[in-house]
Scaffold this active site. Structure first.
Site, mmCIF file in Angstrom:
data_model
loop_
_atom_site.group_PDB
_atom_site.id
_atom_site.type_symbol
_atom_site.label_atom_id
_atom_site.label_comp_id
_atom_site.label_asym_id
_atom_site.label_seq_id
_atom_site.Cartn_x
_atom_site.Cartn_y
_atom_site.Cartn_z
ATOM 1 N N ARG A 155 0.824 -1.404 -0.091
ATOM 2 C CA ARG A 155 0.129 0.033 0.012
ATOM 3 C C ARG A 155 0.834 1.293 0.043
ATOM 4 O O ARG A 155 0.552 2.162 -0.626
ATOM 5 C CB ARG A 155 -1.026 0.031 1.271
ATOM 6 N N HIS A 161 7.006 -23.543 8.401
ATOM 7 C CA HIS A 161 8.278 -23.507 8.013
ATOM 8 C C HIS A 161 9.349 -24.623 9.028
ATOM 9 O O HIS A 161 10.366 -25.010 8.719
ATOM 10 C CB HIS A 161 9.058 -22.019 8.588
ATOM 11 N N LYS A 196 12.913 -27.289 7.979
ATOM 12 C CA LYS A 196 14.045 -27.442 8.850
ATOM 13 C C LYS A 196 14.703 -28.738 8.417
ATOM 14 O O LYS A 196 14.061 -29.851 8.522
ATOM 15 C CB LYS A 196 13.593 -27.318 10.344
ATOM 16 N N LYS A 208 0.985 -19.759 7.242
ATOM 17 C CA LYS A 208 0.002 -19.992 8.525
ATOM 18 C C LYS A 208 -0.244 -18.642 9.258
ATOM 19 O O LYS A 208 0.493 -17.725 8.986
ATOM 20 C CB LYS A 208 0.469 -20.769 9.447
ATOM 21 N N ASP A 226 -1.284 -21.288 17.588
ATOM 22 C CA ASP A 226 0.043 -20.807 17.153
ATOM 23 C C ASP A 226 1.059 -21.977 16.885
ATOM 24 O O ASP A 226 1.980 -21.861 16.028
ATOM 25 C CB ASP A 226 0.635 -19.822 18.130
ATOM 26 N N LYS A 252 5.966 -20.211 25.692
ATOM 27 C CA LYS A 252 6.800 -19.070 25.700
ATOM 28 C C LYS A 252 7.314 -18.661 26.984
ATOM 29 O O LYS A 252 6.618 -19.238 28.029
ATOM 30 C CB LYS A 252 5.854 -17.809 25.455
ATOM 31 N N GLU A 306 10.272 -21.955 24.024
ATOM 32 C CA GLU A 306 10.793 -20.821 23.667
ATOM 33 C C GLU A 306 11.256 -19.829 24.953
ATOM 34 O O GLU A 306 10.206 -19.875 25.901
ATOM 35 C CB GLU A 306 9.889 -19.877 22.646
ATOM 36 N N HIS A 341 3.181 -26.670 13.522
ATOM 37 C CA HIS A 341 4.373 -27.093 13.730
ATOM 38 C C HIS A 341 4.337 -28.567 14.440
ATOM 39 O O HIS A 341 5.123 -29.200 13.854
ATOM 40 C CB HIS A 341 5.278 -26.029 14.628
HETATM 41 C C1 BG6 Z 1 5.881 -19.199 14.751
HETATM 42 C C2 BG6 Z 1 5.188 -19.059 15.743
HETATM 43 O O1 BG6 Z 1 5.263 -19.917 13.643
HETATM 44 O O2 BG6 Z 1 7.034 -20.185 14.992
HETATM 45 C C3 BG6 Z 1 5.884 -18.229 16.627
HETATM 46 O O3 BG6 Z 1 4.100 -17.777 15.336
HETATM 47 C C4 BG6 Z 1 7.170 -19.048 17.087
HETATM 48 O O4 BG6 Z 1 5.138 -17.604 17.722
HETATM 49 C C5 BG6 Z 1 7.948 -19.489 15.937
HETATM 50 O O5 BG6 Z 1 7.831 -18.168 18.094
HETATM 51 C C6 BG6 Z 1 8.839 -20.589 16.347
HETATM 52 O O6 BG6 Z 1 9.590 -20.964 15.240
HETATM 53 P P1 BG6 Z 1 11.358 -21.352 15.621
HETATM 54 O O7 BG6 Z 1 11.841 -21.592 13.955
HETATM 55 O O8 BG6 Z 1 12.194 -20.169 16.120
HETATM 56 O O9 BG6 Z 1 11.171 -22.457 16.316
#
Ligand code: BG6
Length: 522
Positions: A66, A210, A214, A180, A267, A372, A248, A272
């Site tokens: 935008r 993602h 890995k 996602k 999330d 987290k 995390e 994942h």
């Molecule tokens: C993301 C989440 O998809 O993956 C985040 O939205 C999370 O909240 C992240 O921190 C973790 O990814 P990685 O590769 O750091 O384990």
């Protein structure tokens, strides 16, 4: 033979194109060009691909956003992000920066403006003519999910989704990459999938998770299906239980708006963790093609029974971090984070006990945790084997001995270790645990490709093996919806506080201890 040790810093460059197969010339169109994902991840990844791996002549990037800007201003902004977010040992020199900047173009428009898409079509046609990109396009939606449907609809309306060609003979490709979250429950995921399907065929649709990019996640398949010794043990006869932890150490940072709506279950678990669980538990695919692998993933997910409300309190624990200290640094509580409601009940931690009802996994519990603001960042999986049927050694000789454990470390310090009992040297018959260790870095001395780099490269060559198919998304939501609904219907499964820097609420310890087991903290 002793293993060669490759200290970090002396790592060799990895390869990215499978069997040396270079992609066809193409243009990557990024929607949401000034957002966080583009700045932090996509631009540095594309710059790295461009600089370190052969990309076809004419490869171009068009940003669609935008903010009013011309090509030159966009190039300046993009280079700033690339310089800021590319790792130090990867920085581009000024010639490389200039060369990459010359491949970038900007298209300013609102996302719901038909004319903007017409303008985009003109830019893309011009690139086809002048740079030889041959009509091949990858559309990357790096926009908030609320815009997905509109952009897809507009791409369809502007005729940008259909590959060019005559009489069904396609002369080019058009692929769409979607980040996602894919919906926020089964109903919205189905709606989004229907909207995509009206415009793009499933084989043009690349849903990114993602974690699948890995290296260590992909190694789960190699570990299981390329080794004769593990697979015969990989079942309920020999495995006592499995633990998966995705910890995390950071809080939610500046993502309150997104996270308040999502929580840890949407999330991390829906995508994942479910993917890691599938690769760990699925049957051997008939081949490595995309659909064979995805068929097996769907099959195993379908064997996870839905959670009943009466089991919610026994099988799940939700937590939310309060103020604490992580690695010596103070961390505010979740409710005090900027943008979070002071009476928020969003979970930042989830522990679950799941089952997979099939022949291989009957009665094996899967204990899953993610959170987290935990003491460290670590993703790993522990396969705990059953104890020997009869222990010859006396309890005093085996004090503290844990059963055989295979730990697969996905990050950091990627590798695999196997814990087994050994005799402590000396006259007594005392036993102790020892570890057999494999470390990726030490063994190969090759830097692992970044997950995004792997996935973008795969999309360019049209390999969707590591992307998520429509039915996978929906099957995973079916399970996750049942958990969310069970929570709604059971007040006793409330959100429990845990101190930032701890391993989660005490209720989560009780979840596994009630079964006579313990969490294996990384
Ligand atoms: C993301 C989440 O998809 O993956 C985040 O939205 C999370 O909240 C992240 O921190 C973790 O990814 P990685 O590769 O750091 O384990």
């Amino acid at each position: 033979m002793p293993q060669e040790v490759h200290p970090a810093g002396s790592l060799k460059q990895h390869t990215i194109w499978q069997d040396g197969q270079m992609p066809e010339p193409c243009t990557v169109v990024i929607f949401g060009a000034t957002g966080d994902l583009t700045q932090r991840k996509l631009l540095p990844t594309l710059a790295h691909l461009f600089h370190d791996h052969p990309l076809p002549e004419g490869f171009s990037v068009v940003a669609f956003a935008r903010r009013p800007m011309n090509d030159e201003q966009w190039r300046g902004l993009a280079l700033d992000s690339i310089n800021k977010y590319m790792p130090d040992n990867d920085k581009l020199d000024s010639d490389a920066q200039r060369a990459f900047a010359q491949r970038m173009y900007y298209c300013q428009s609102d996302f719901n403006d038909r004319e903007g898409y017409q303008k985009l079509a003109d830019i893309l046609d011009k690139l086809d003519r002048e740079k030889g990109t041959e009509g091949n396009r990858m559309y990357y939606l790096a926009t908030p999910p609320t815009l997905d449907s509109e952009i897809i609809f507009q791409l369809g309306g502007a005729g940008l989704a259909r590959p060019s060609g005559h009489n069904g003979d396609e002369e080019s490709w058009r692929r769409i990459v979607i980040e996602k979250p894919f919906g926020r429950d089964l109903a919205s995921a189905k709606k989004l999938n229907r909207e995509i399907a009206r415009v793009f065929r499933e084989n043009q649709t690349y849903r990114i998770d993602h974690y699948m990019g890995k290296e260590t996640v992909q190694n789960l398949l190699a570990f299981r299906f390329a080794n004769g010794i593990f697979e015969p043990l990989w079942n309920q006869k020999y495995i006592d239980h499995v633990q998966i932890v995705v910890a995390e150490s950071l809080g939610i940072g500046s993502r309150a708006e997104y996270y308040e709506e999502s929580g840890a279950i949407r999330d991390m678990i829906q995508n994942h963790i479910m993917q890691v669980l599938c690769l760990t538990t699925m049957e051997a695919p008939v081949s490595f093609d995309a659909d064979s692998i995805r068929d097996e993933k769907v099959k195993v997910m379908r064997a996870i029974p839905l959670l009943l409300a009466e089991d919610a309190a026994k099988r799940t624990v939700r937590g939310q971090y309060t103020a604490g200290v992580i690695n010596g640094q103070p961390q505010v509580g979740y409710k005090e984070e900027k943008g979070v409601s002071p009476d928020s009940q969003t979970e930042t931690y989830v522990a679950l006990k799941l089952f997979i009802e099939n022949w291989r996994w009957a009665d094996v519990p899967f204990y899953i945790r993610t959170g987290k603001a935990l003491p460290k960042r670590s993703t790993e999986m522990t396969i705990q084997f059953k104890r020997v049927p009869h222990m010859l050694y006396k309890p005093s000789e085996t004090k503290g001995l844990v059963p055989n454990r295979l730990t697969i470390r996905i990050q950091p310090d990627d590798g695999i270790s196997l814990k087994f009992a050994a005799k402590v040297p000396g006259a007594a018959r005392h036993l102790s645990d020892v570890d057999m260790n494999f470390s990726y870095t030490e063994a190969f001395g090759i830097e692992s490709p970044d997950a995004y780099e792997r996935l973008i490269a795969d999309c360019m060559i049209g390999d969707s093996t590591l992307f998520i198919r429509r039915d996978e998304v929906e099957t995973s939501w079916r399970v996750v919806d049942s958990i969310i609904n069970a929570w709604k219907n059971t007040p006793e499964s409330a959100v429990h506080p845990y101190k930032a820097g701890s391993w989660g609420p005490p209720e989560a310890d009780a979840l596994i201890q009630n079964d006579g087991r313990e969490w294996d903290n990384p």
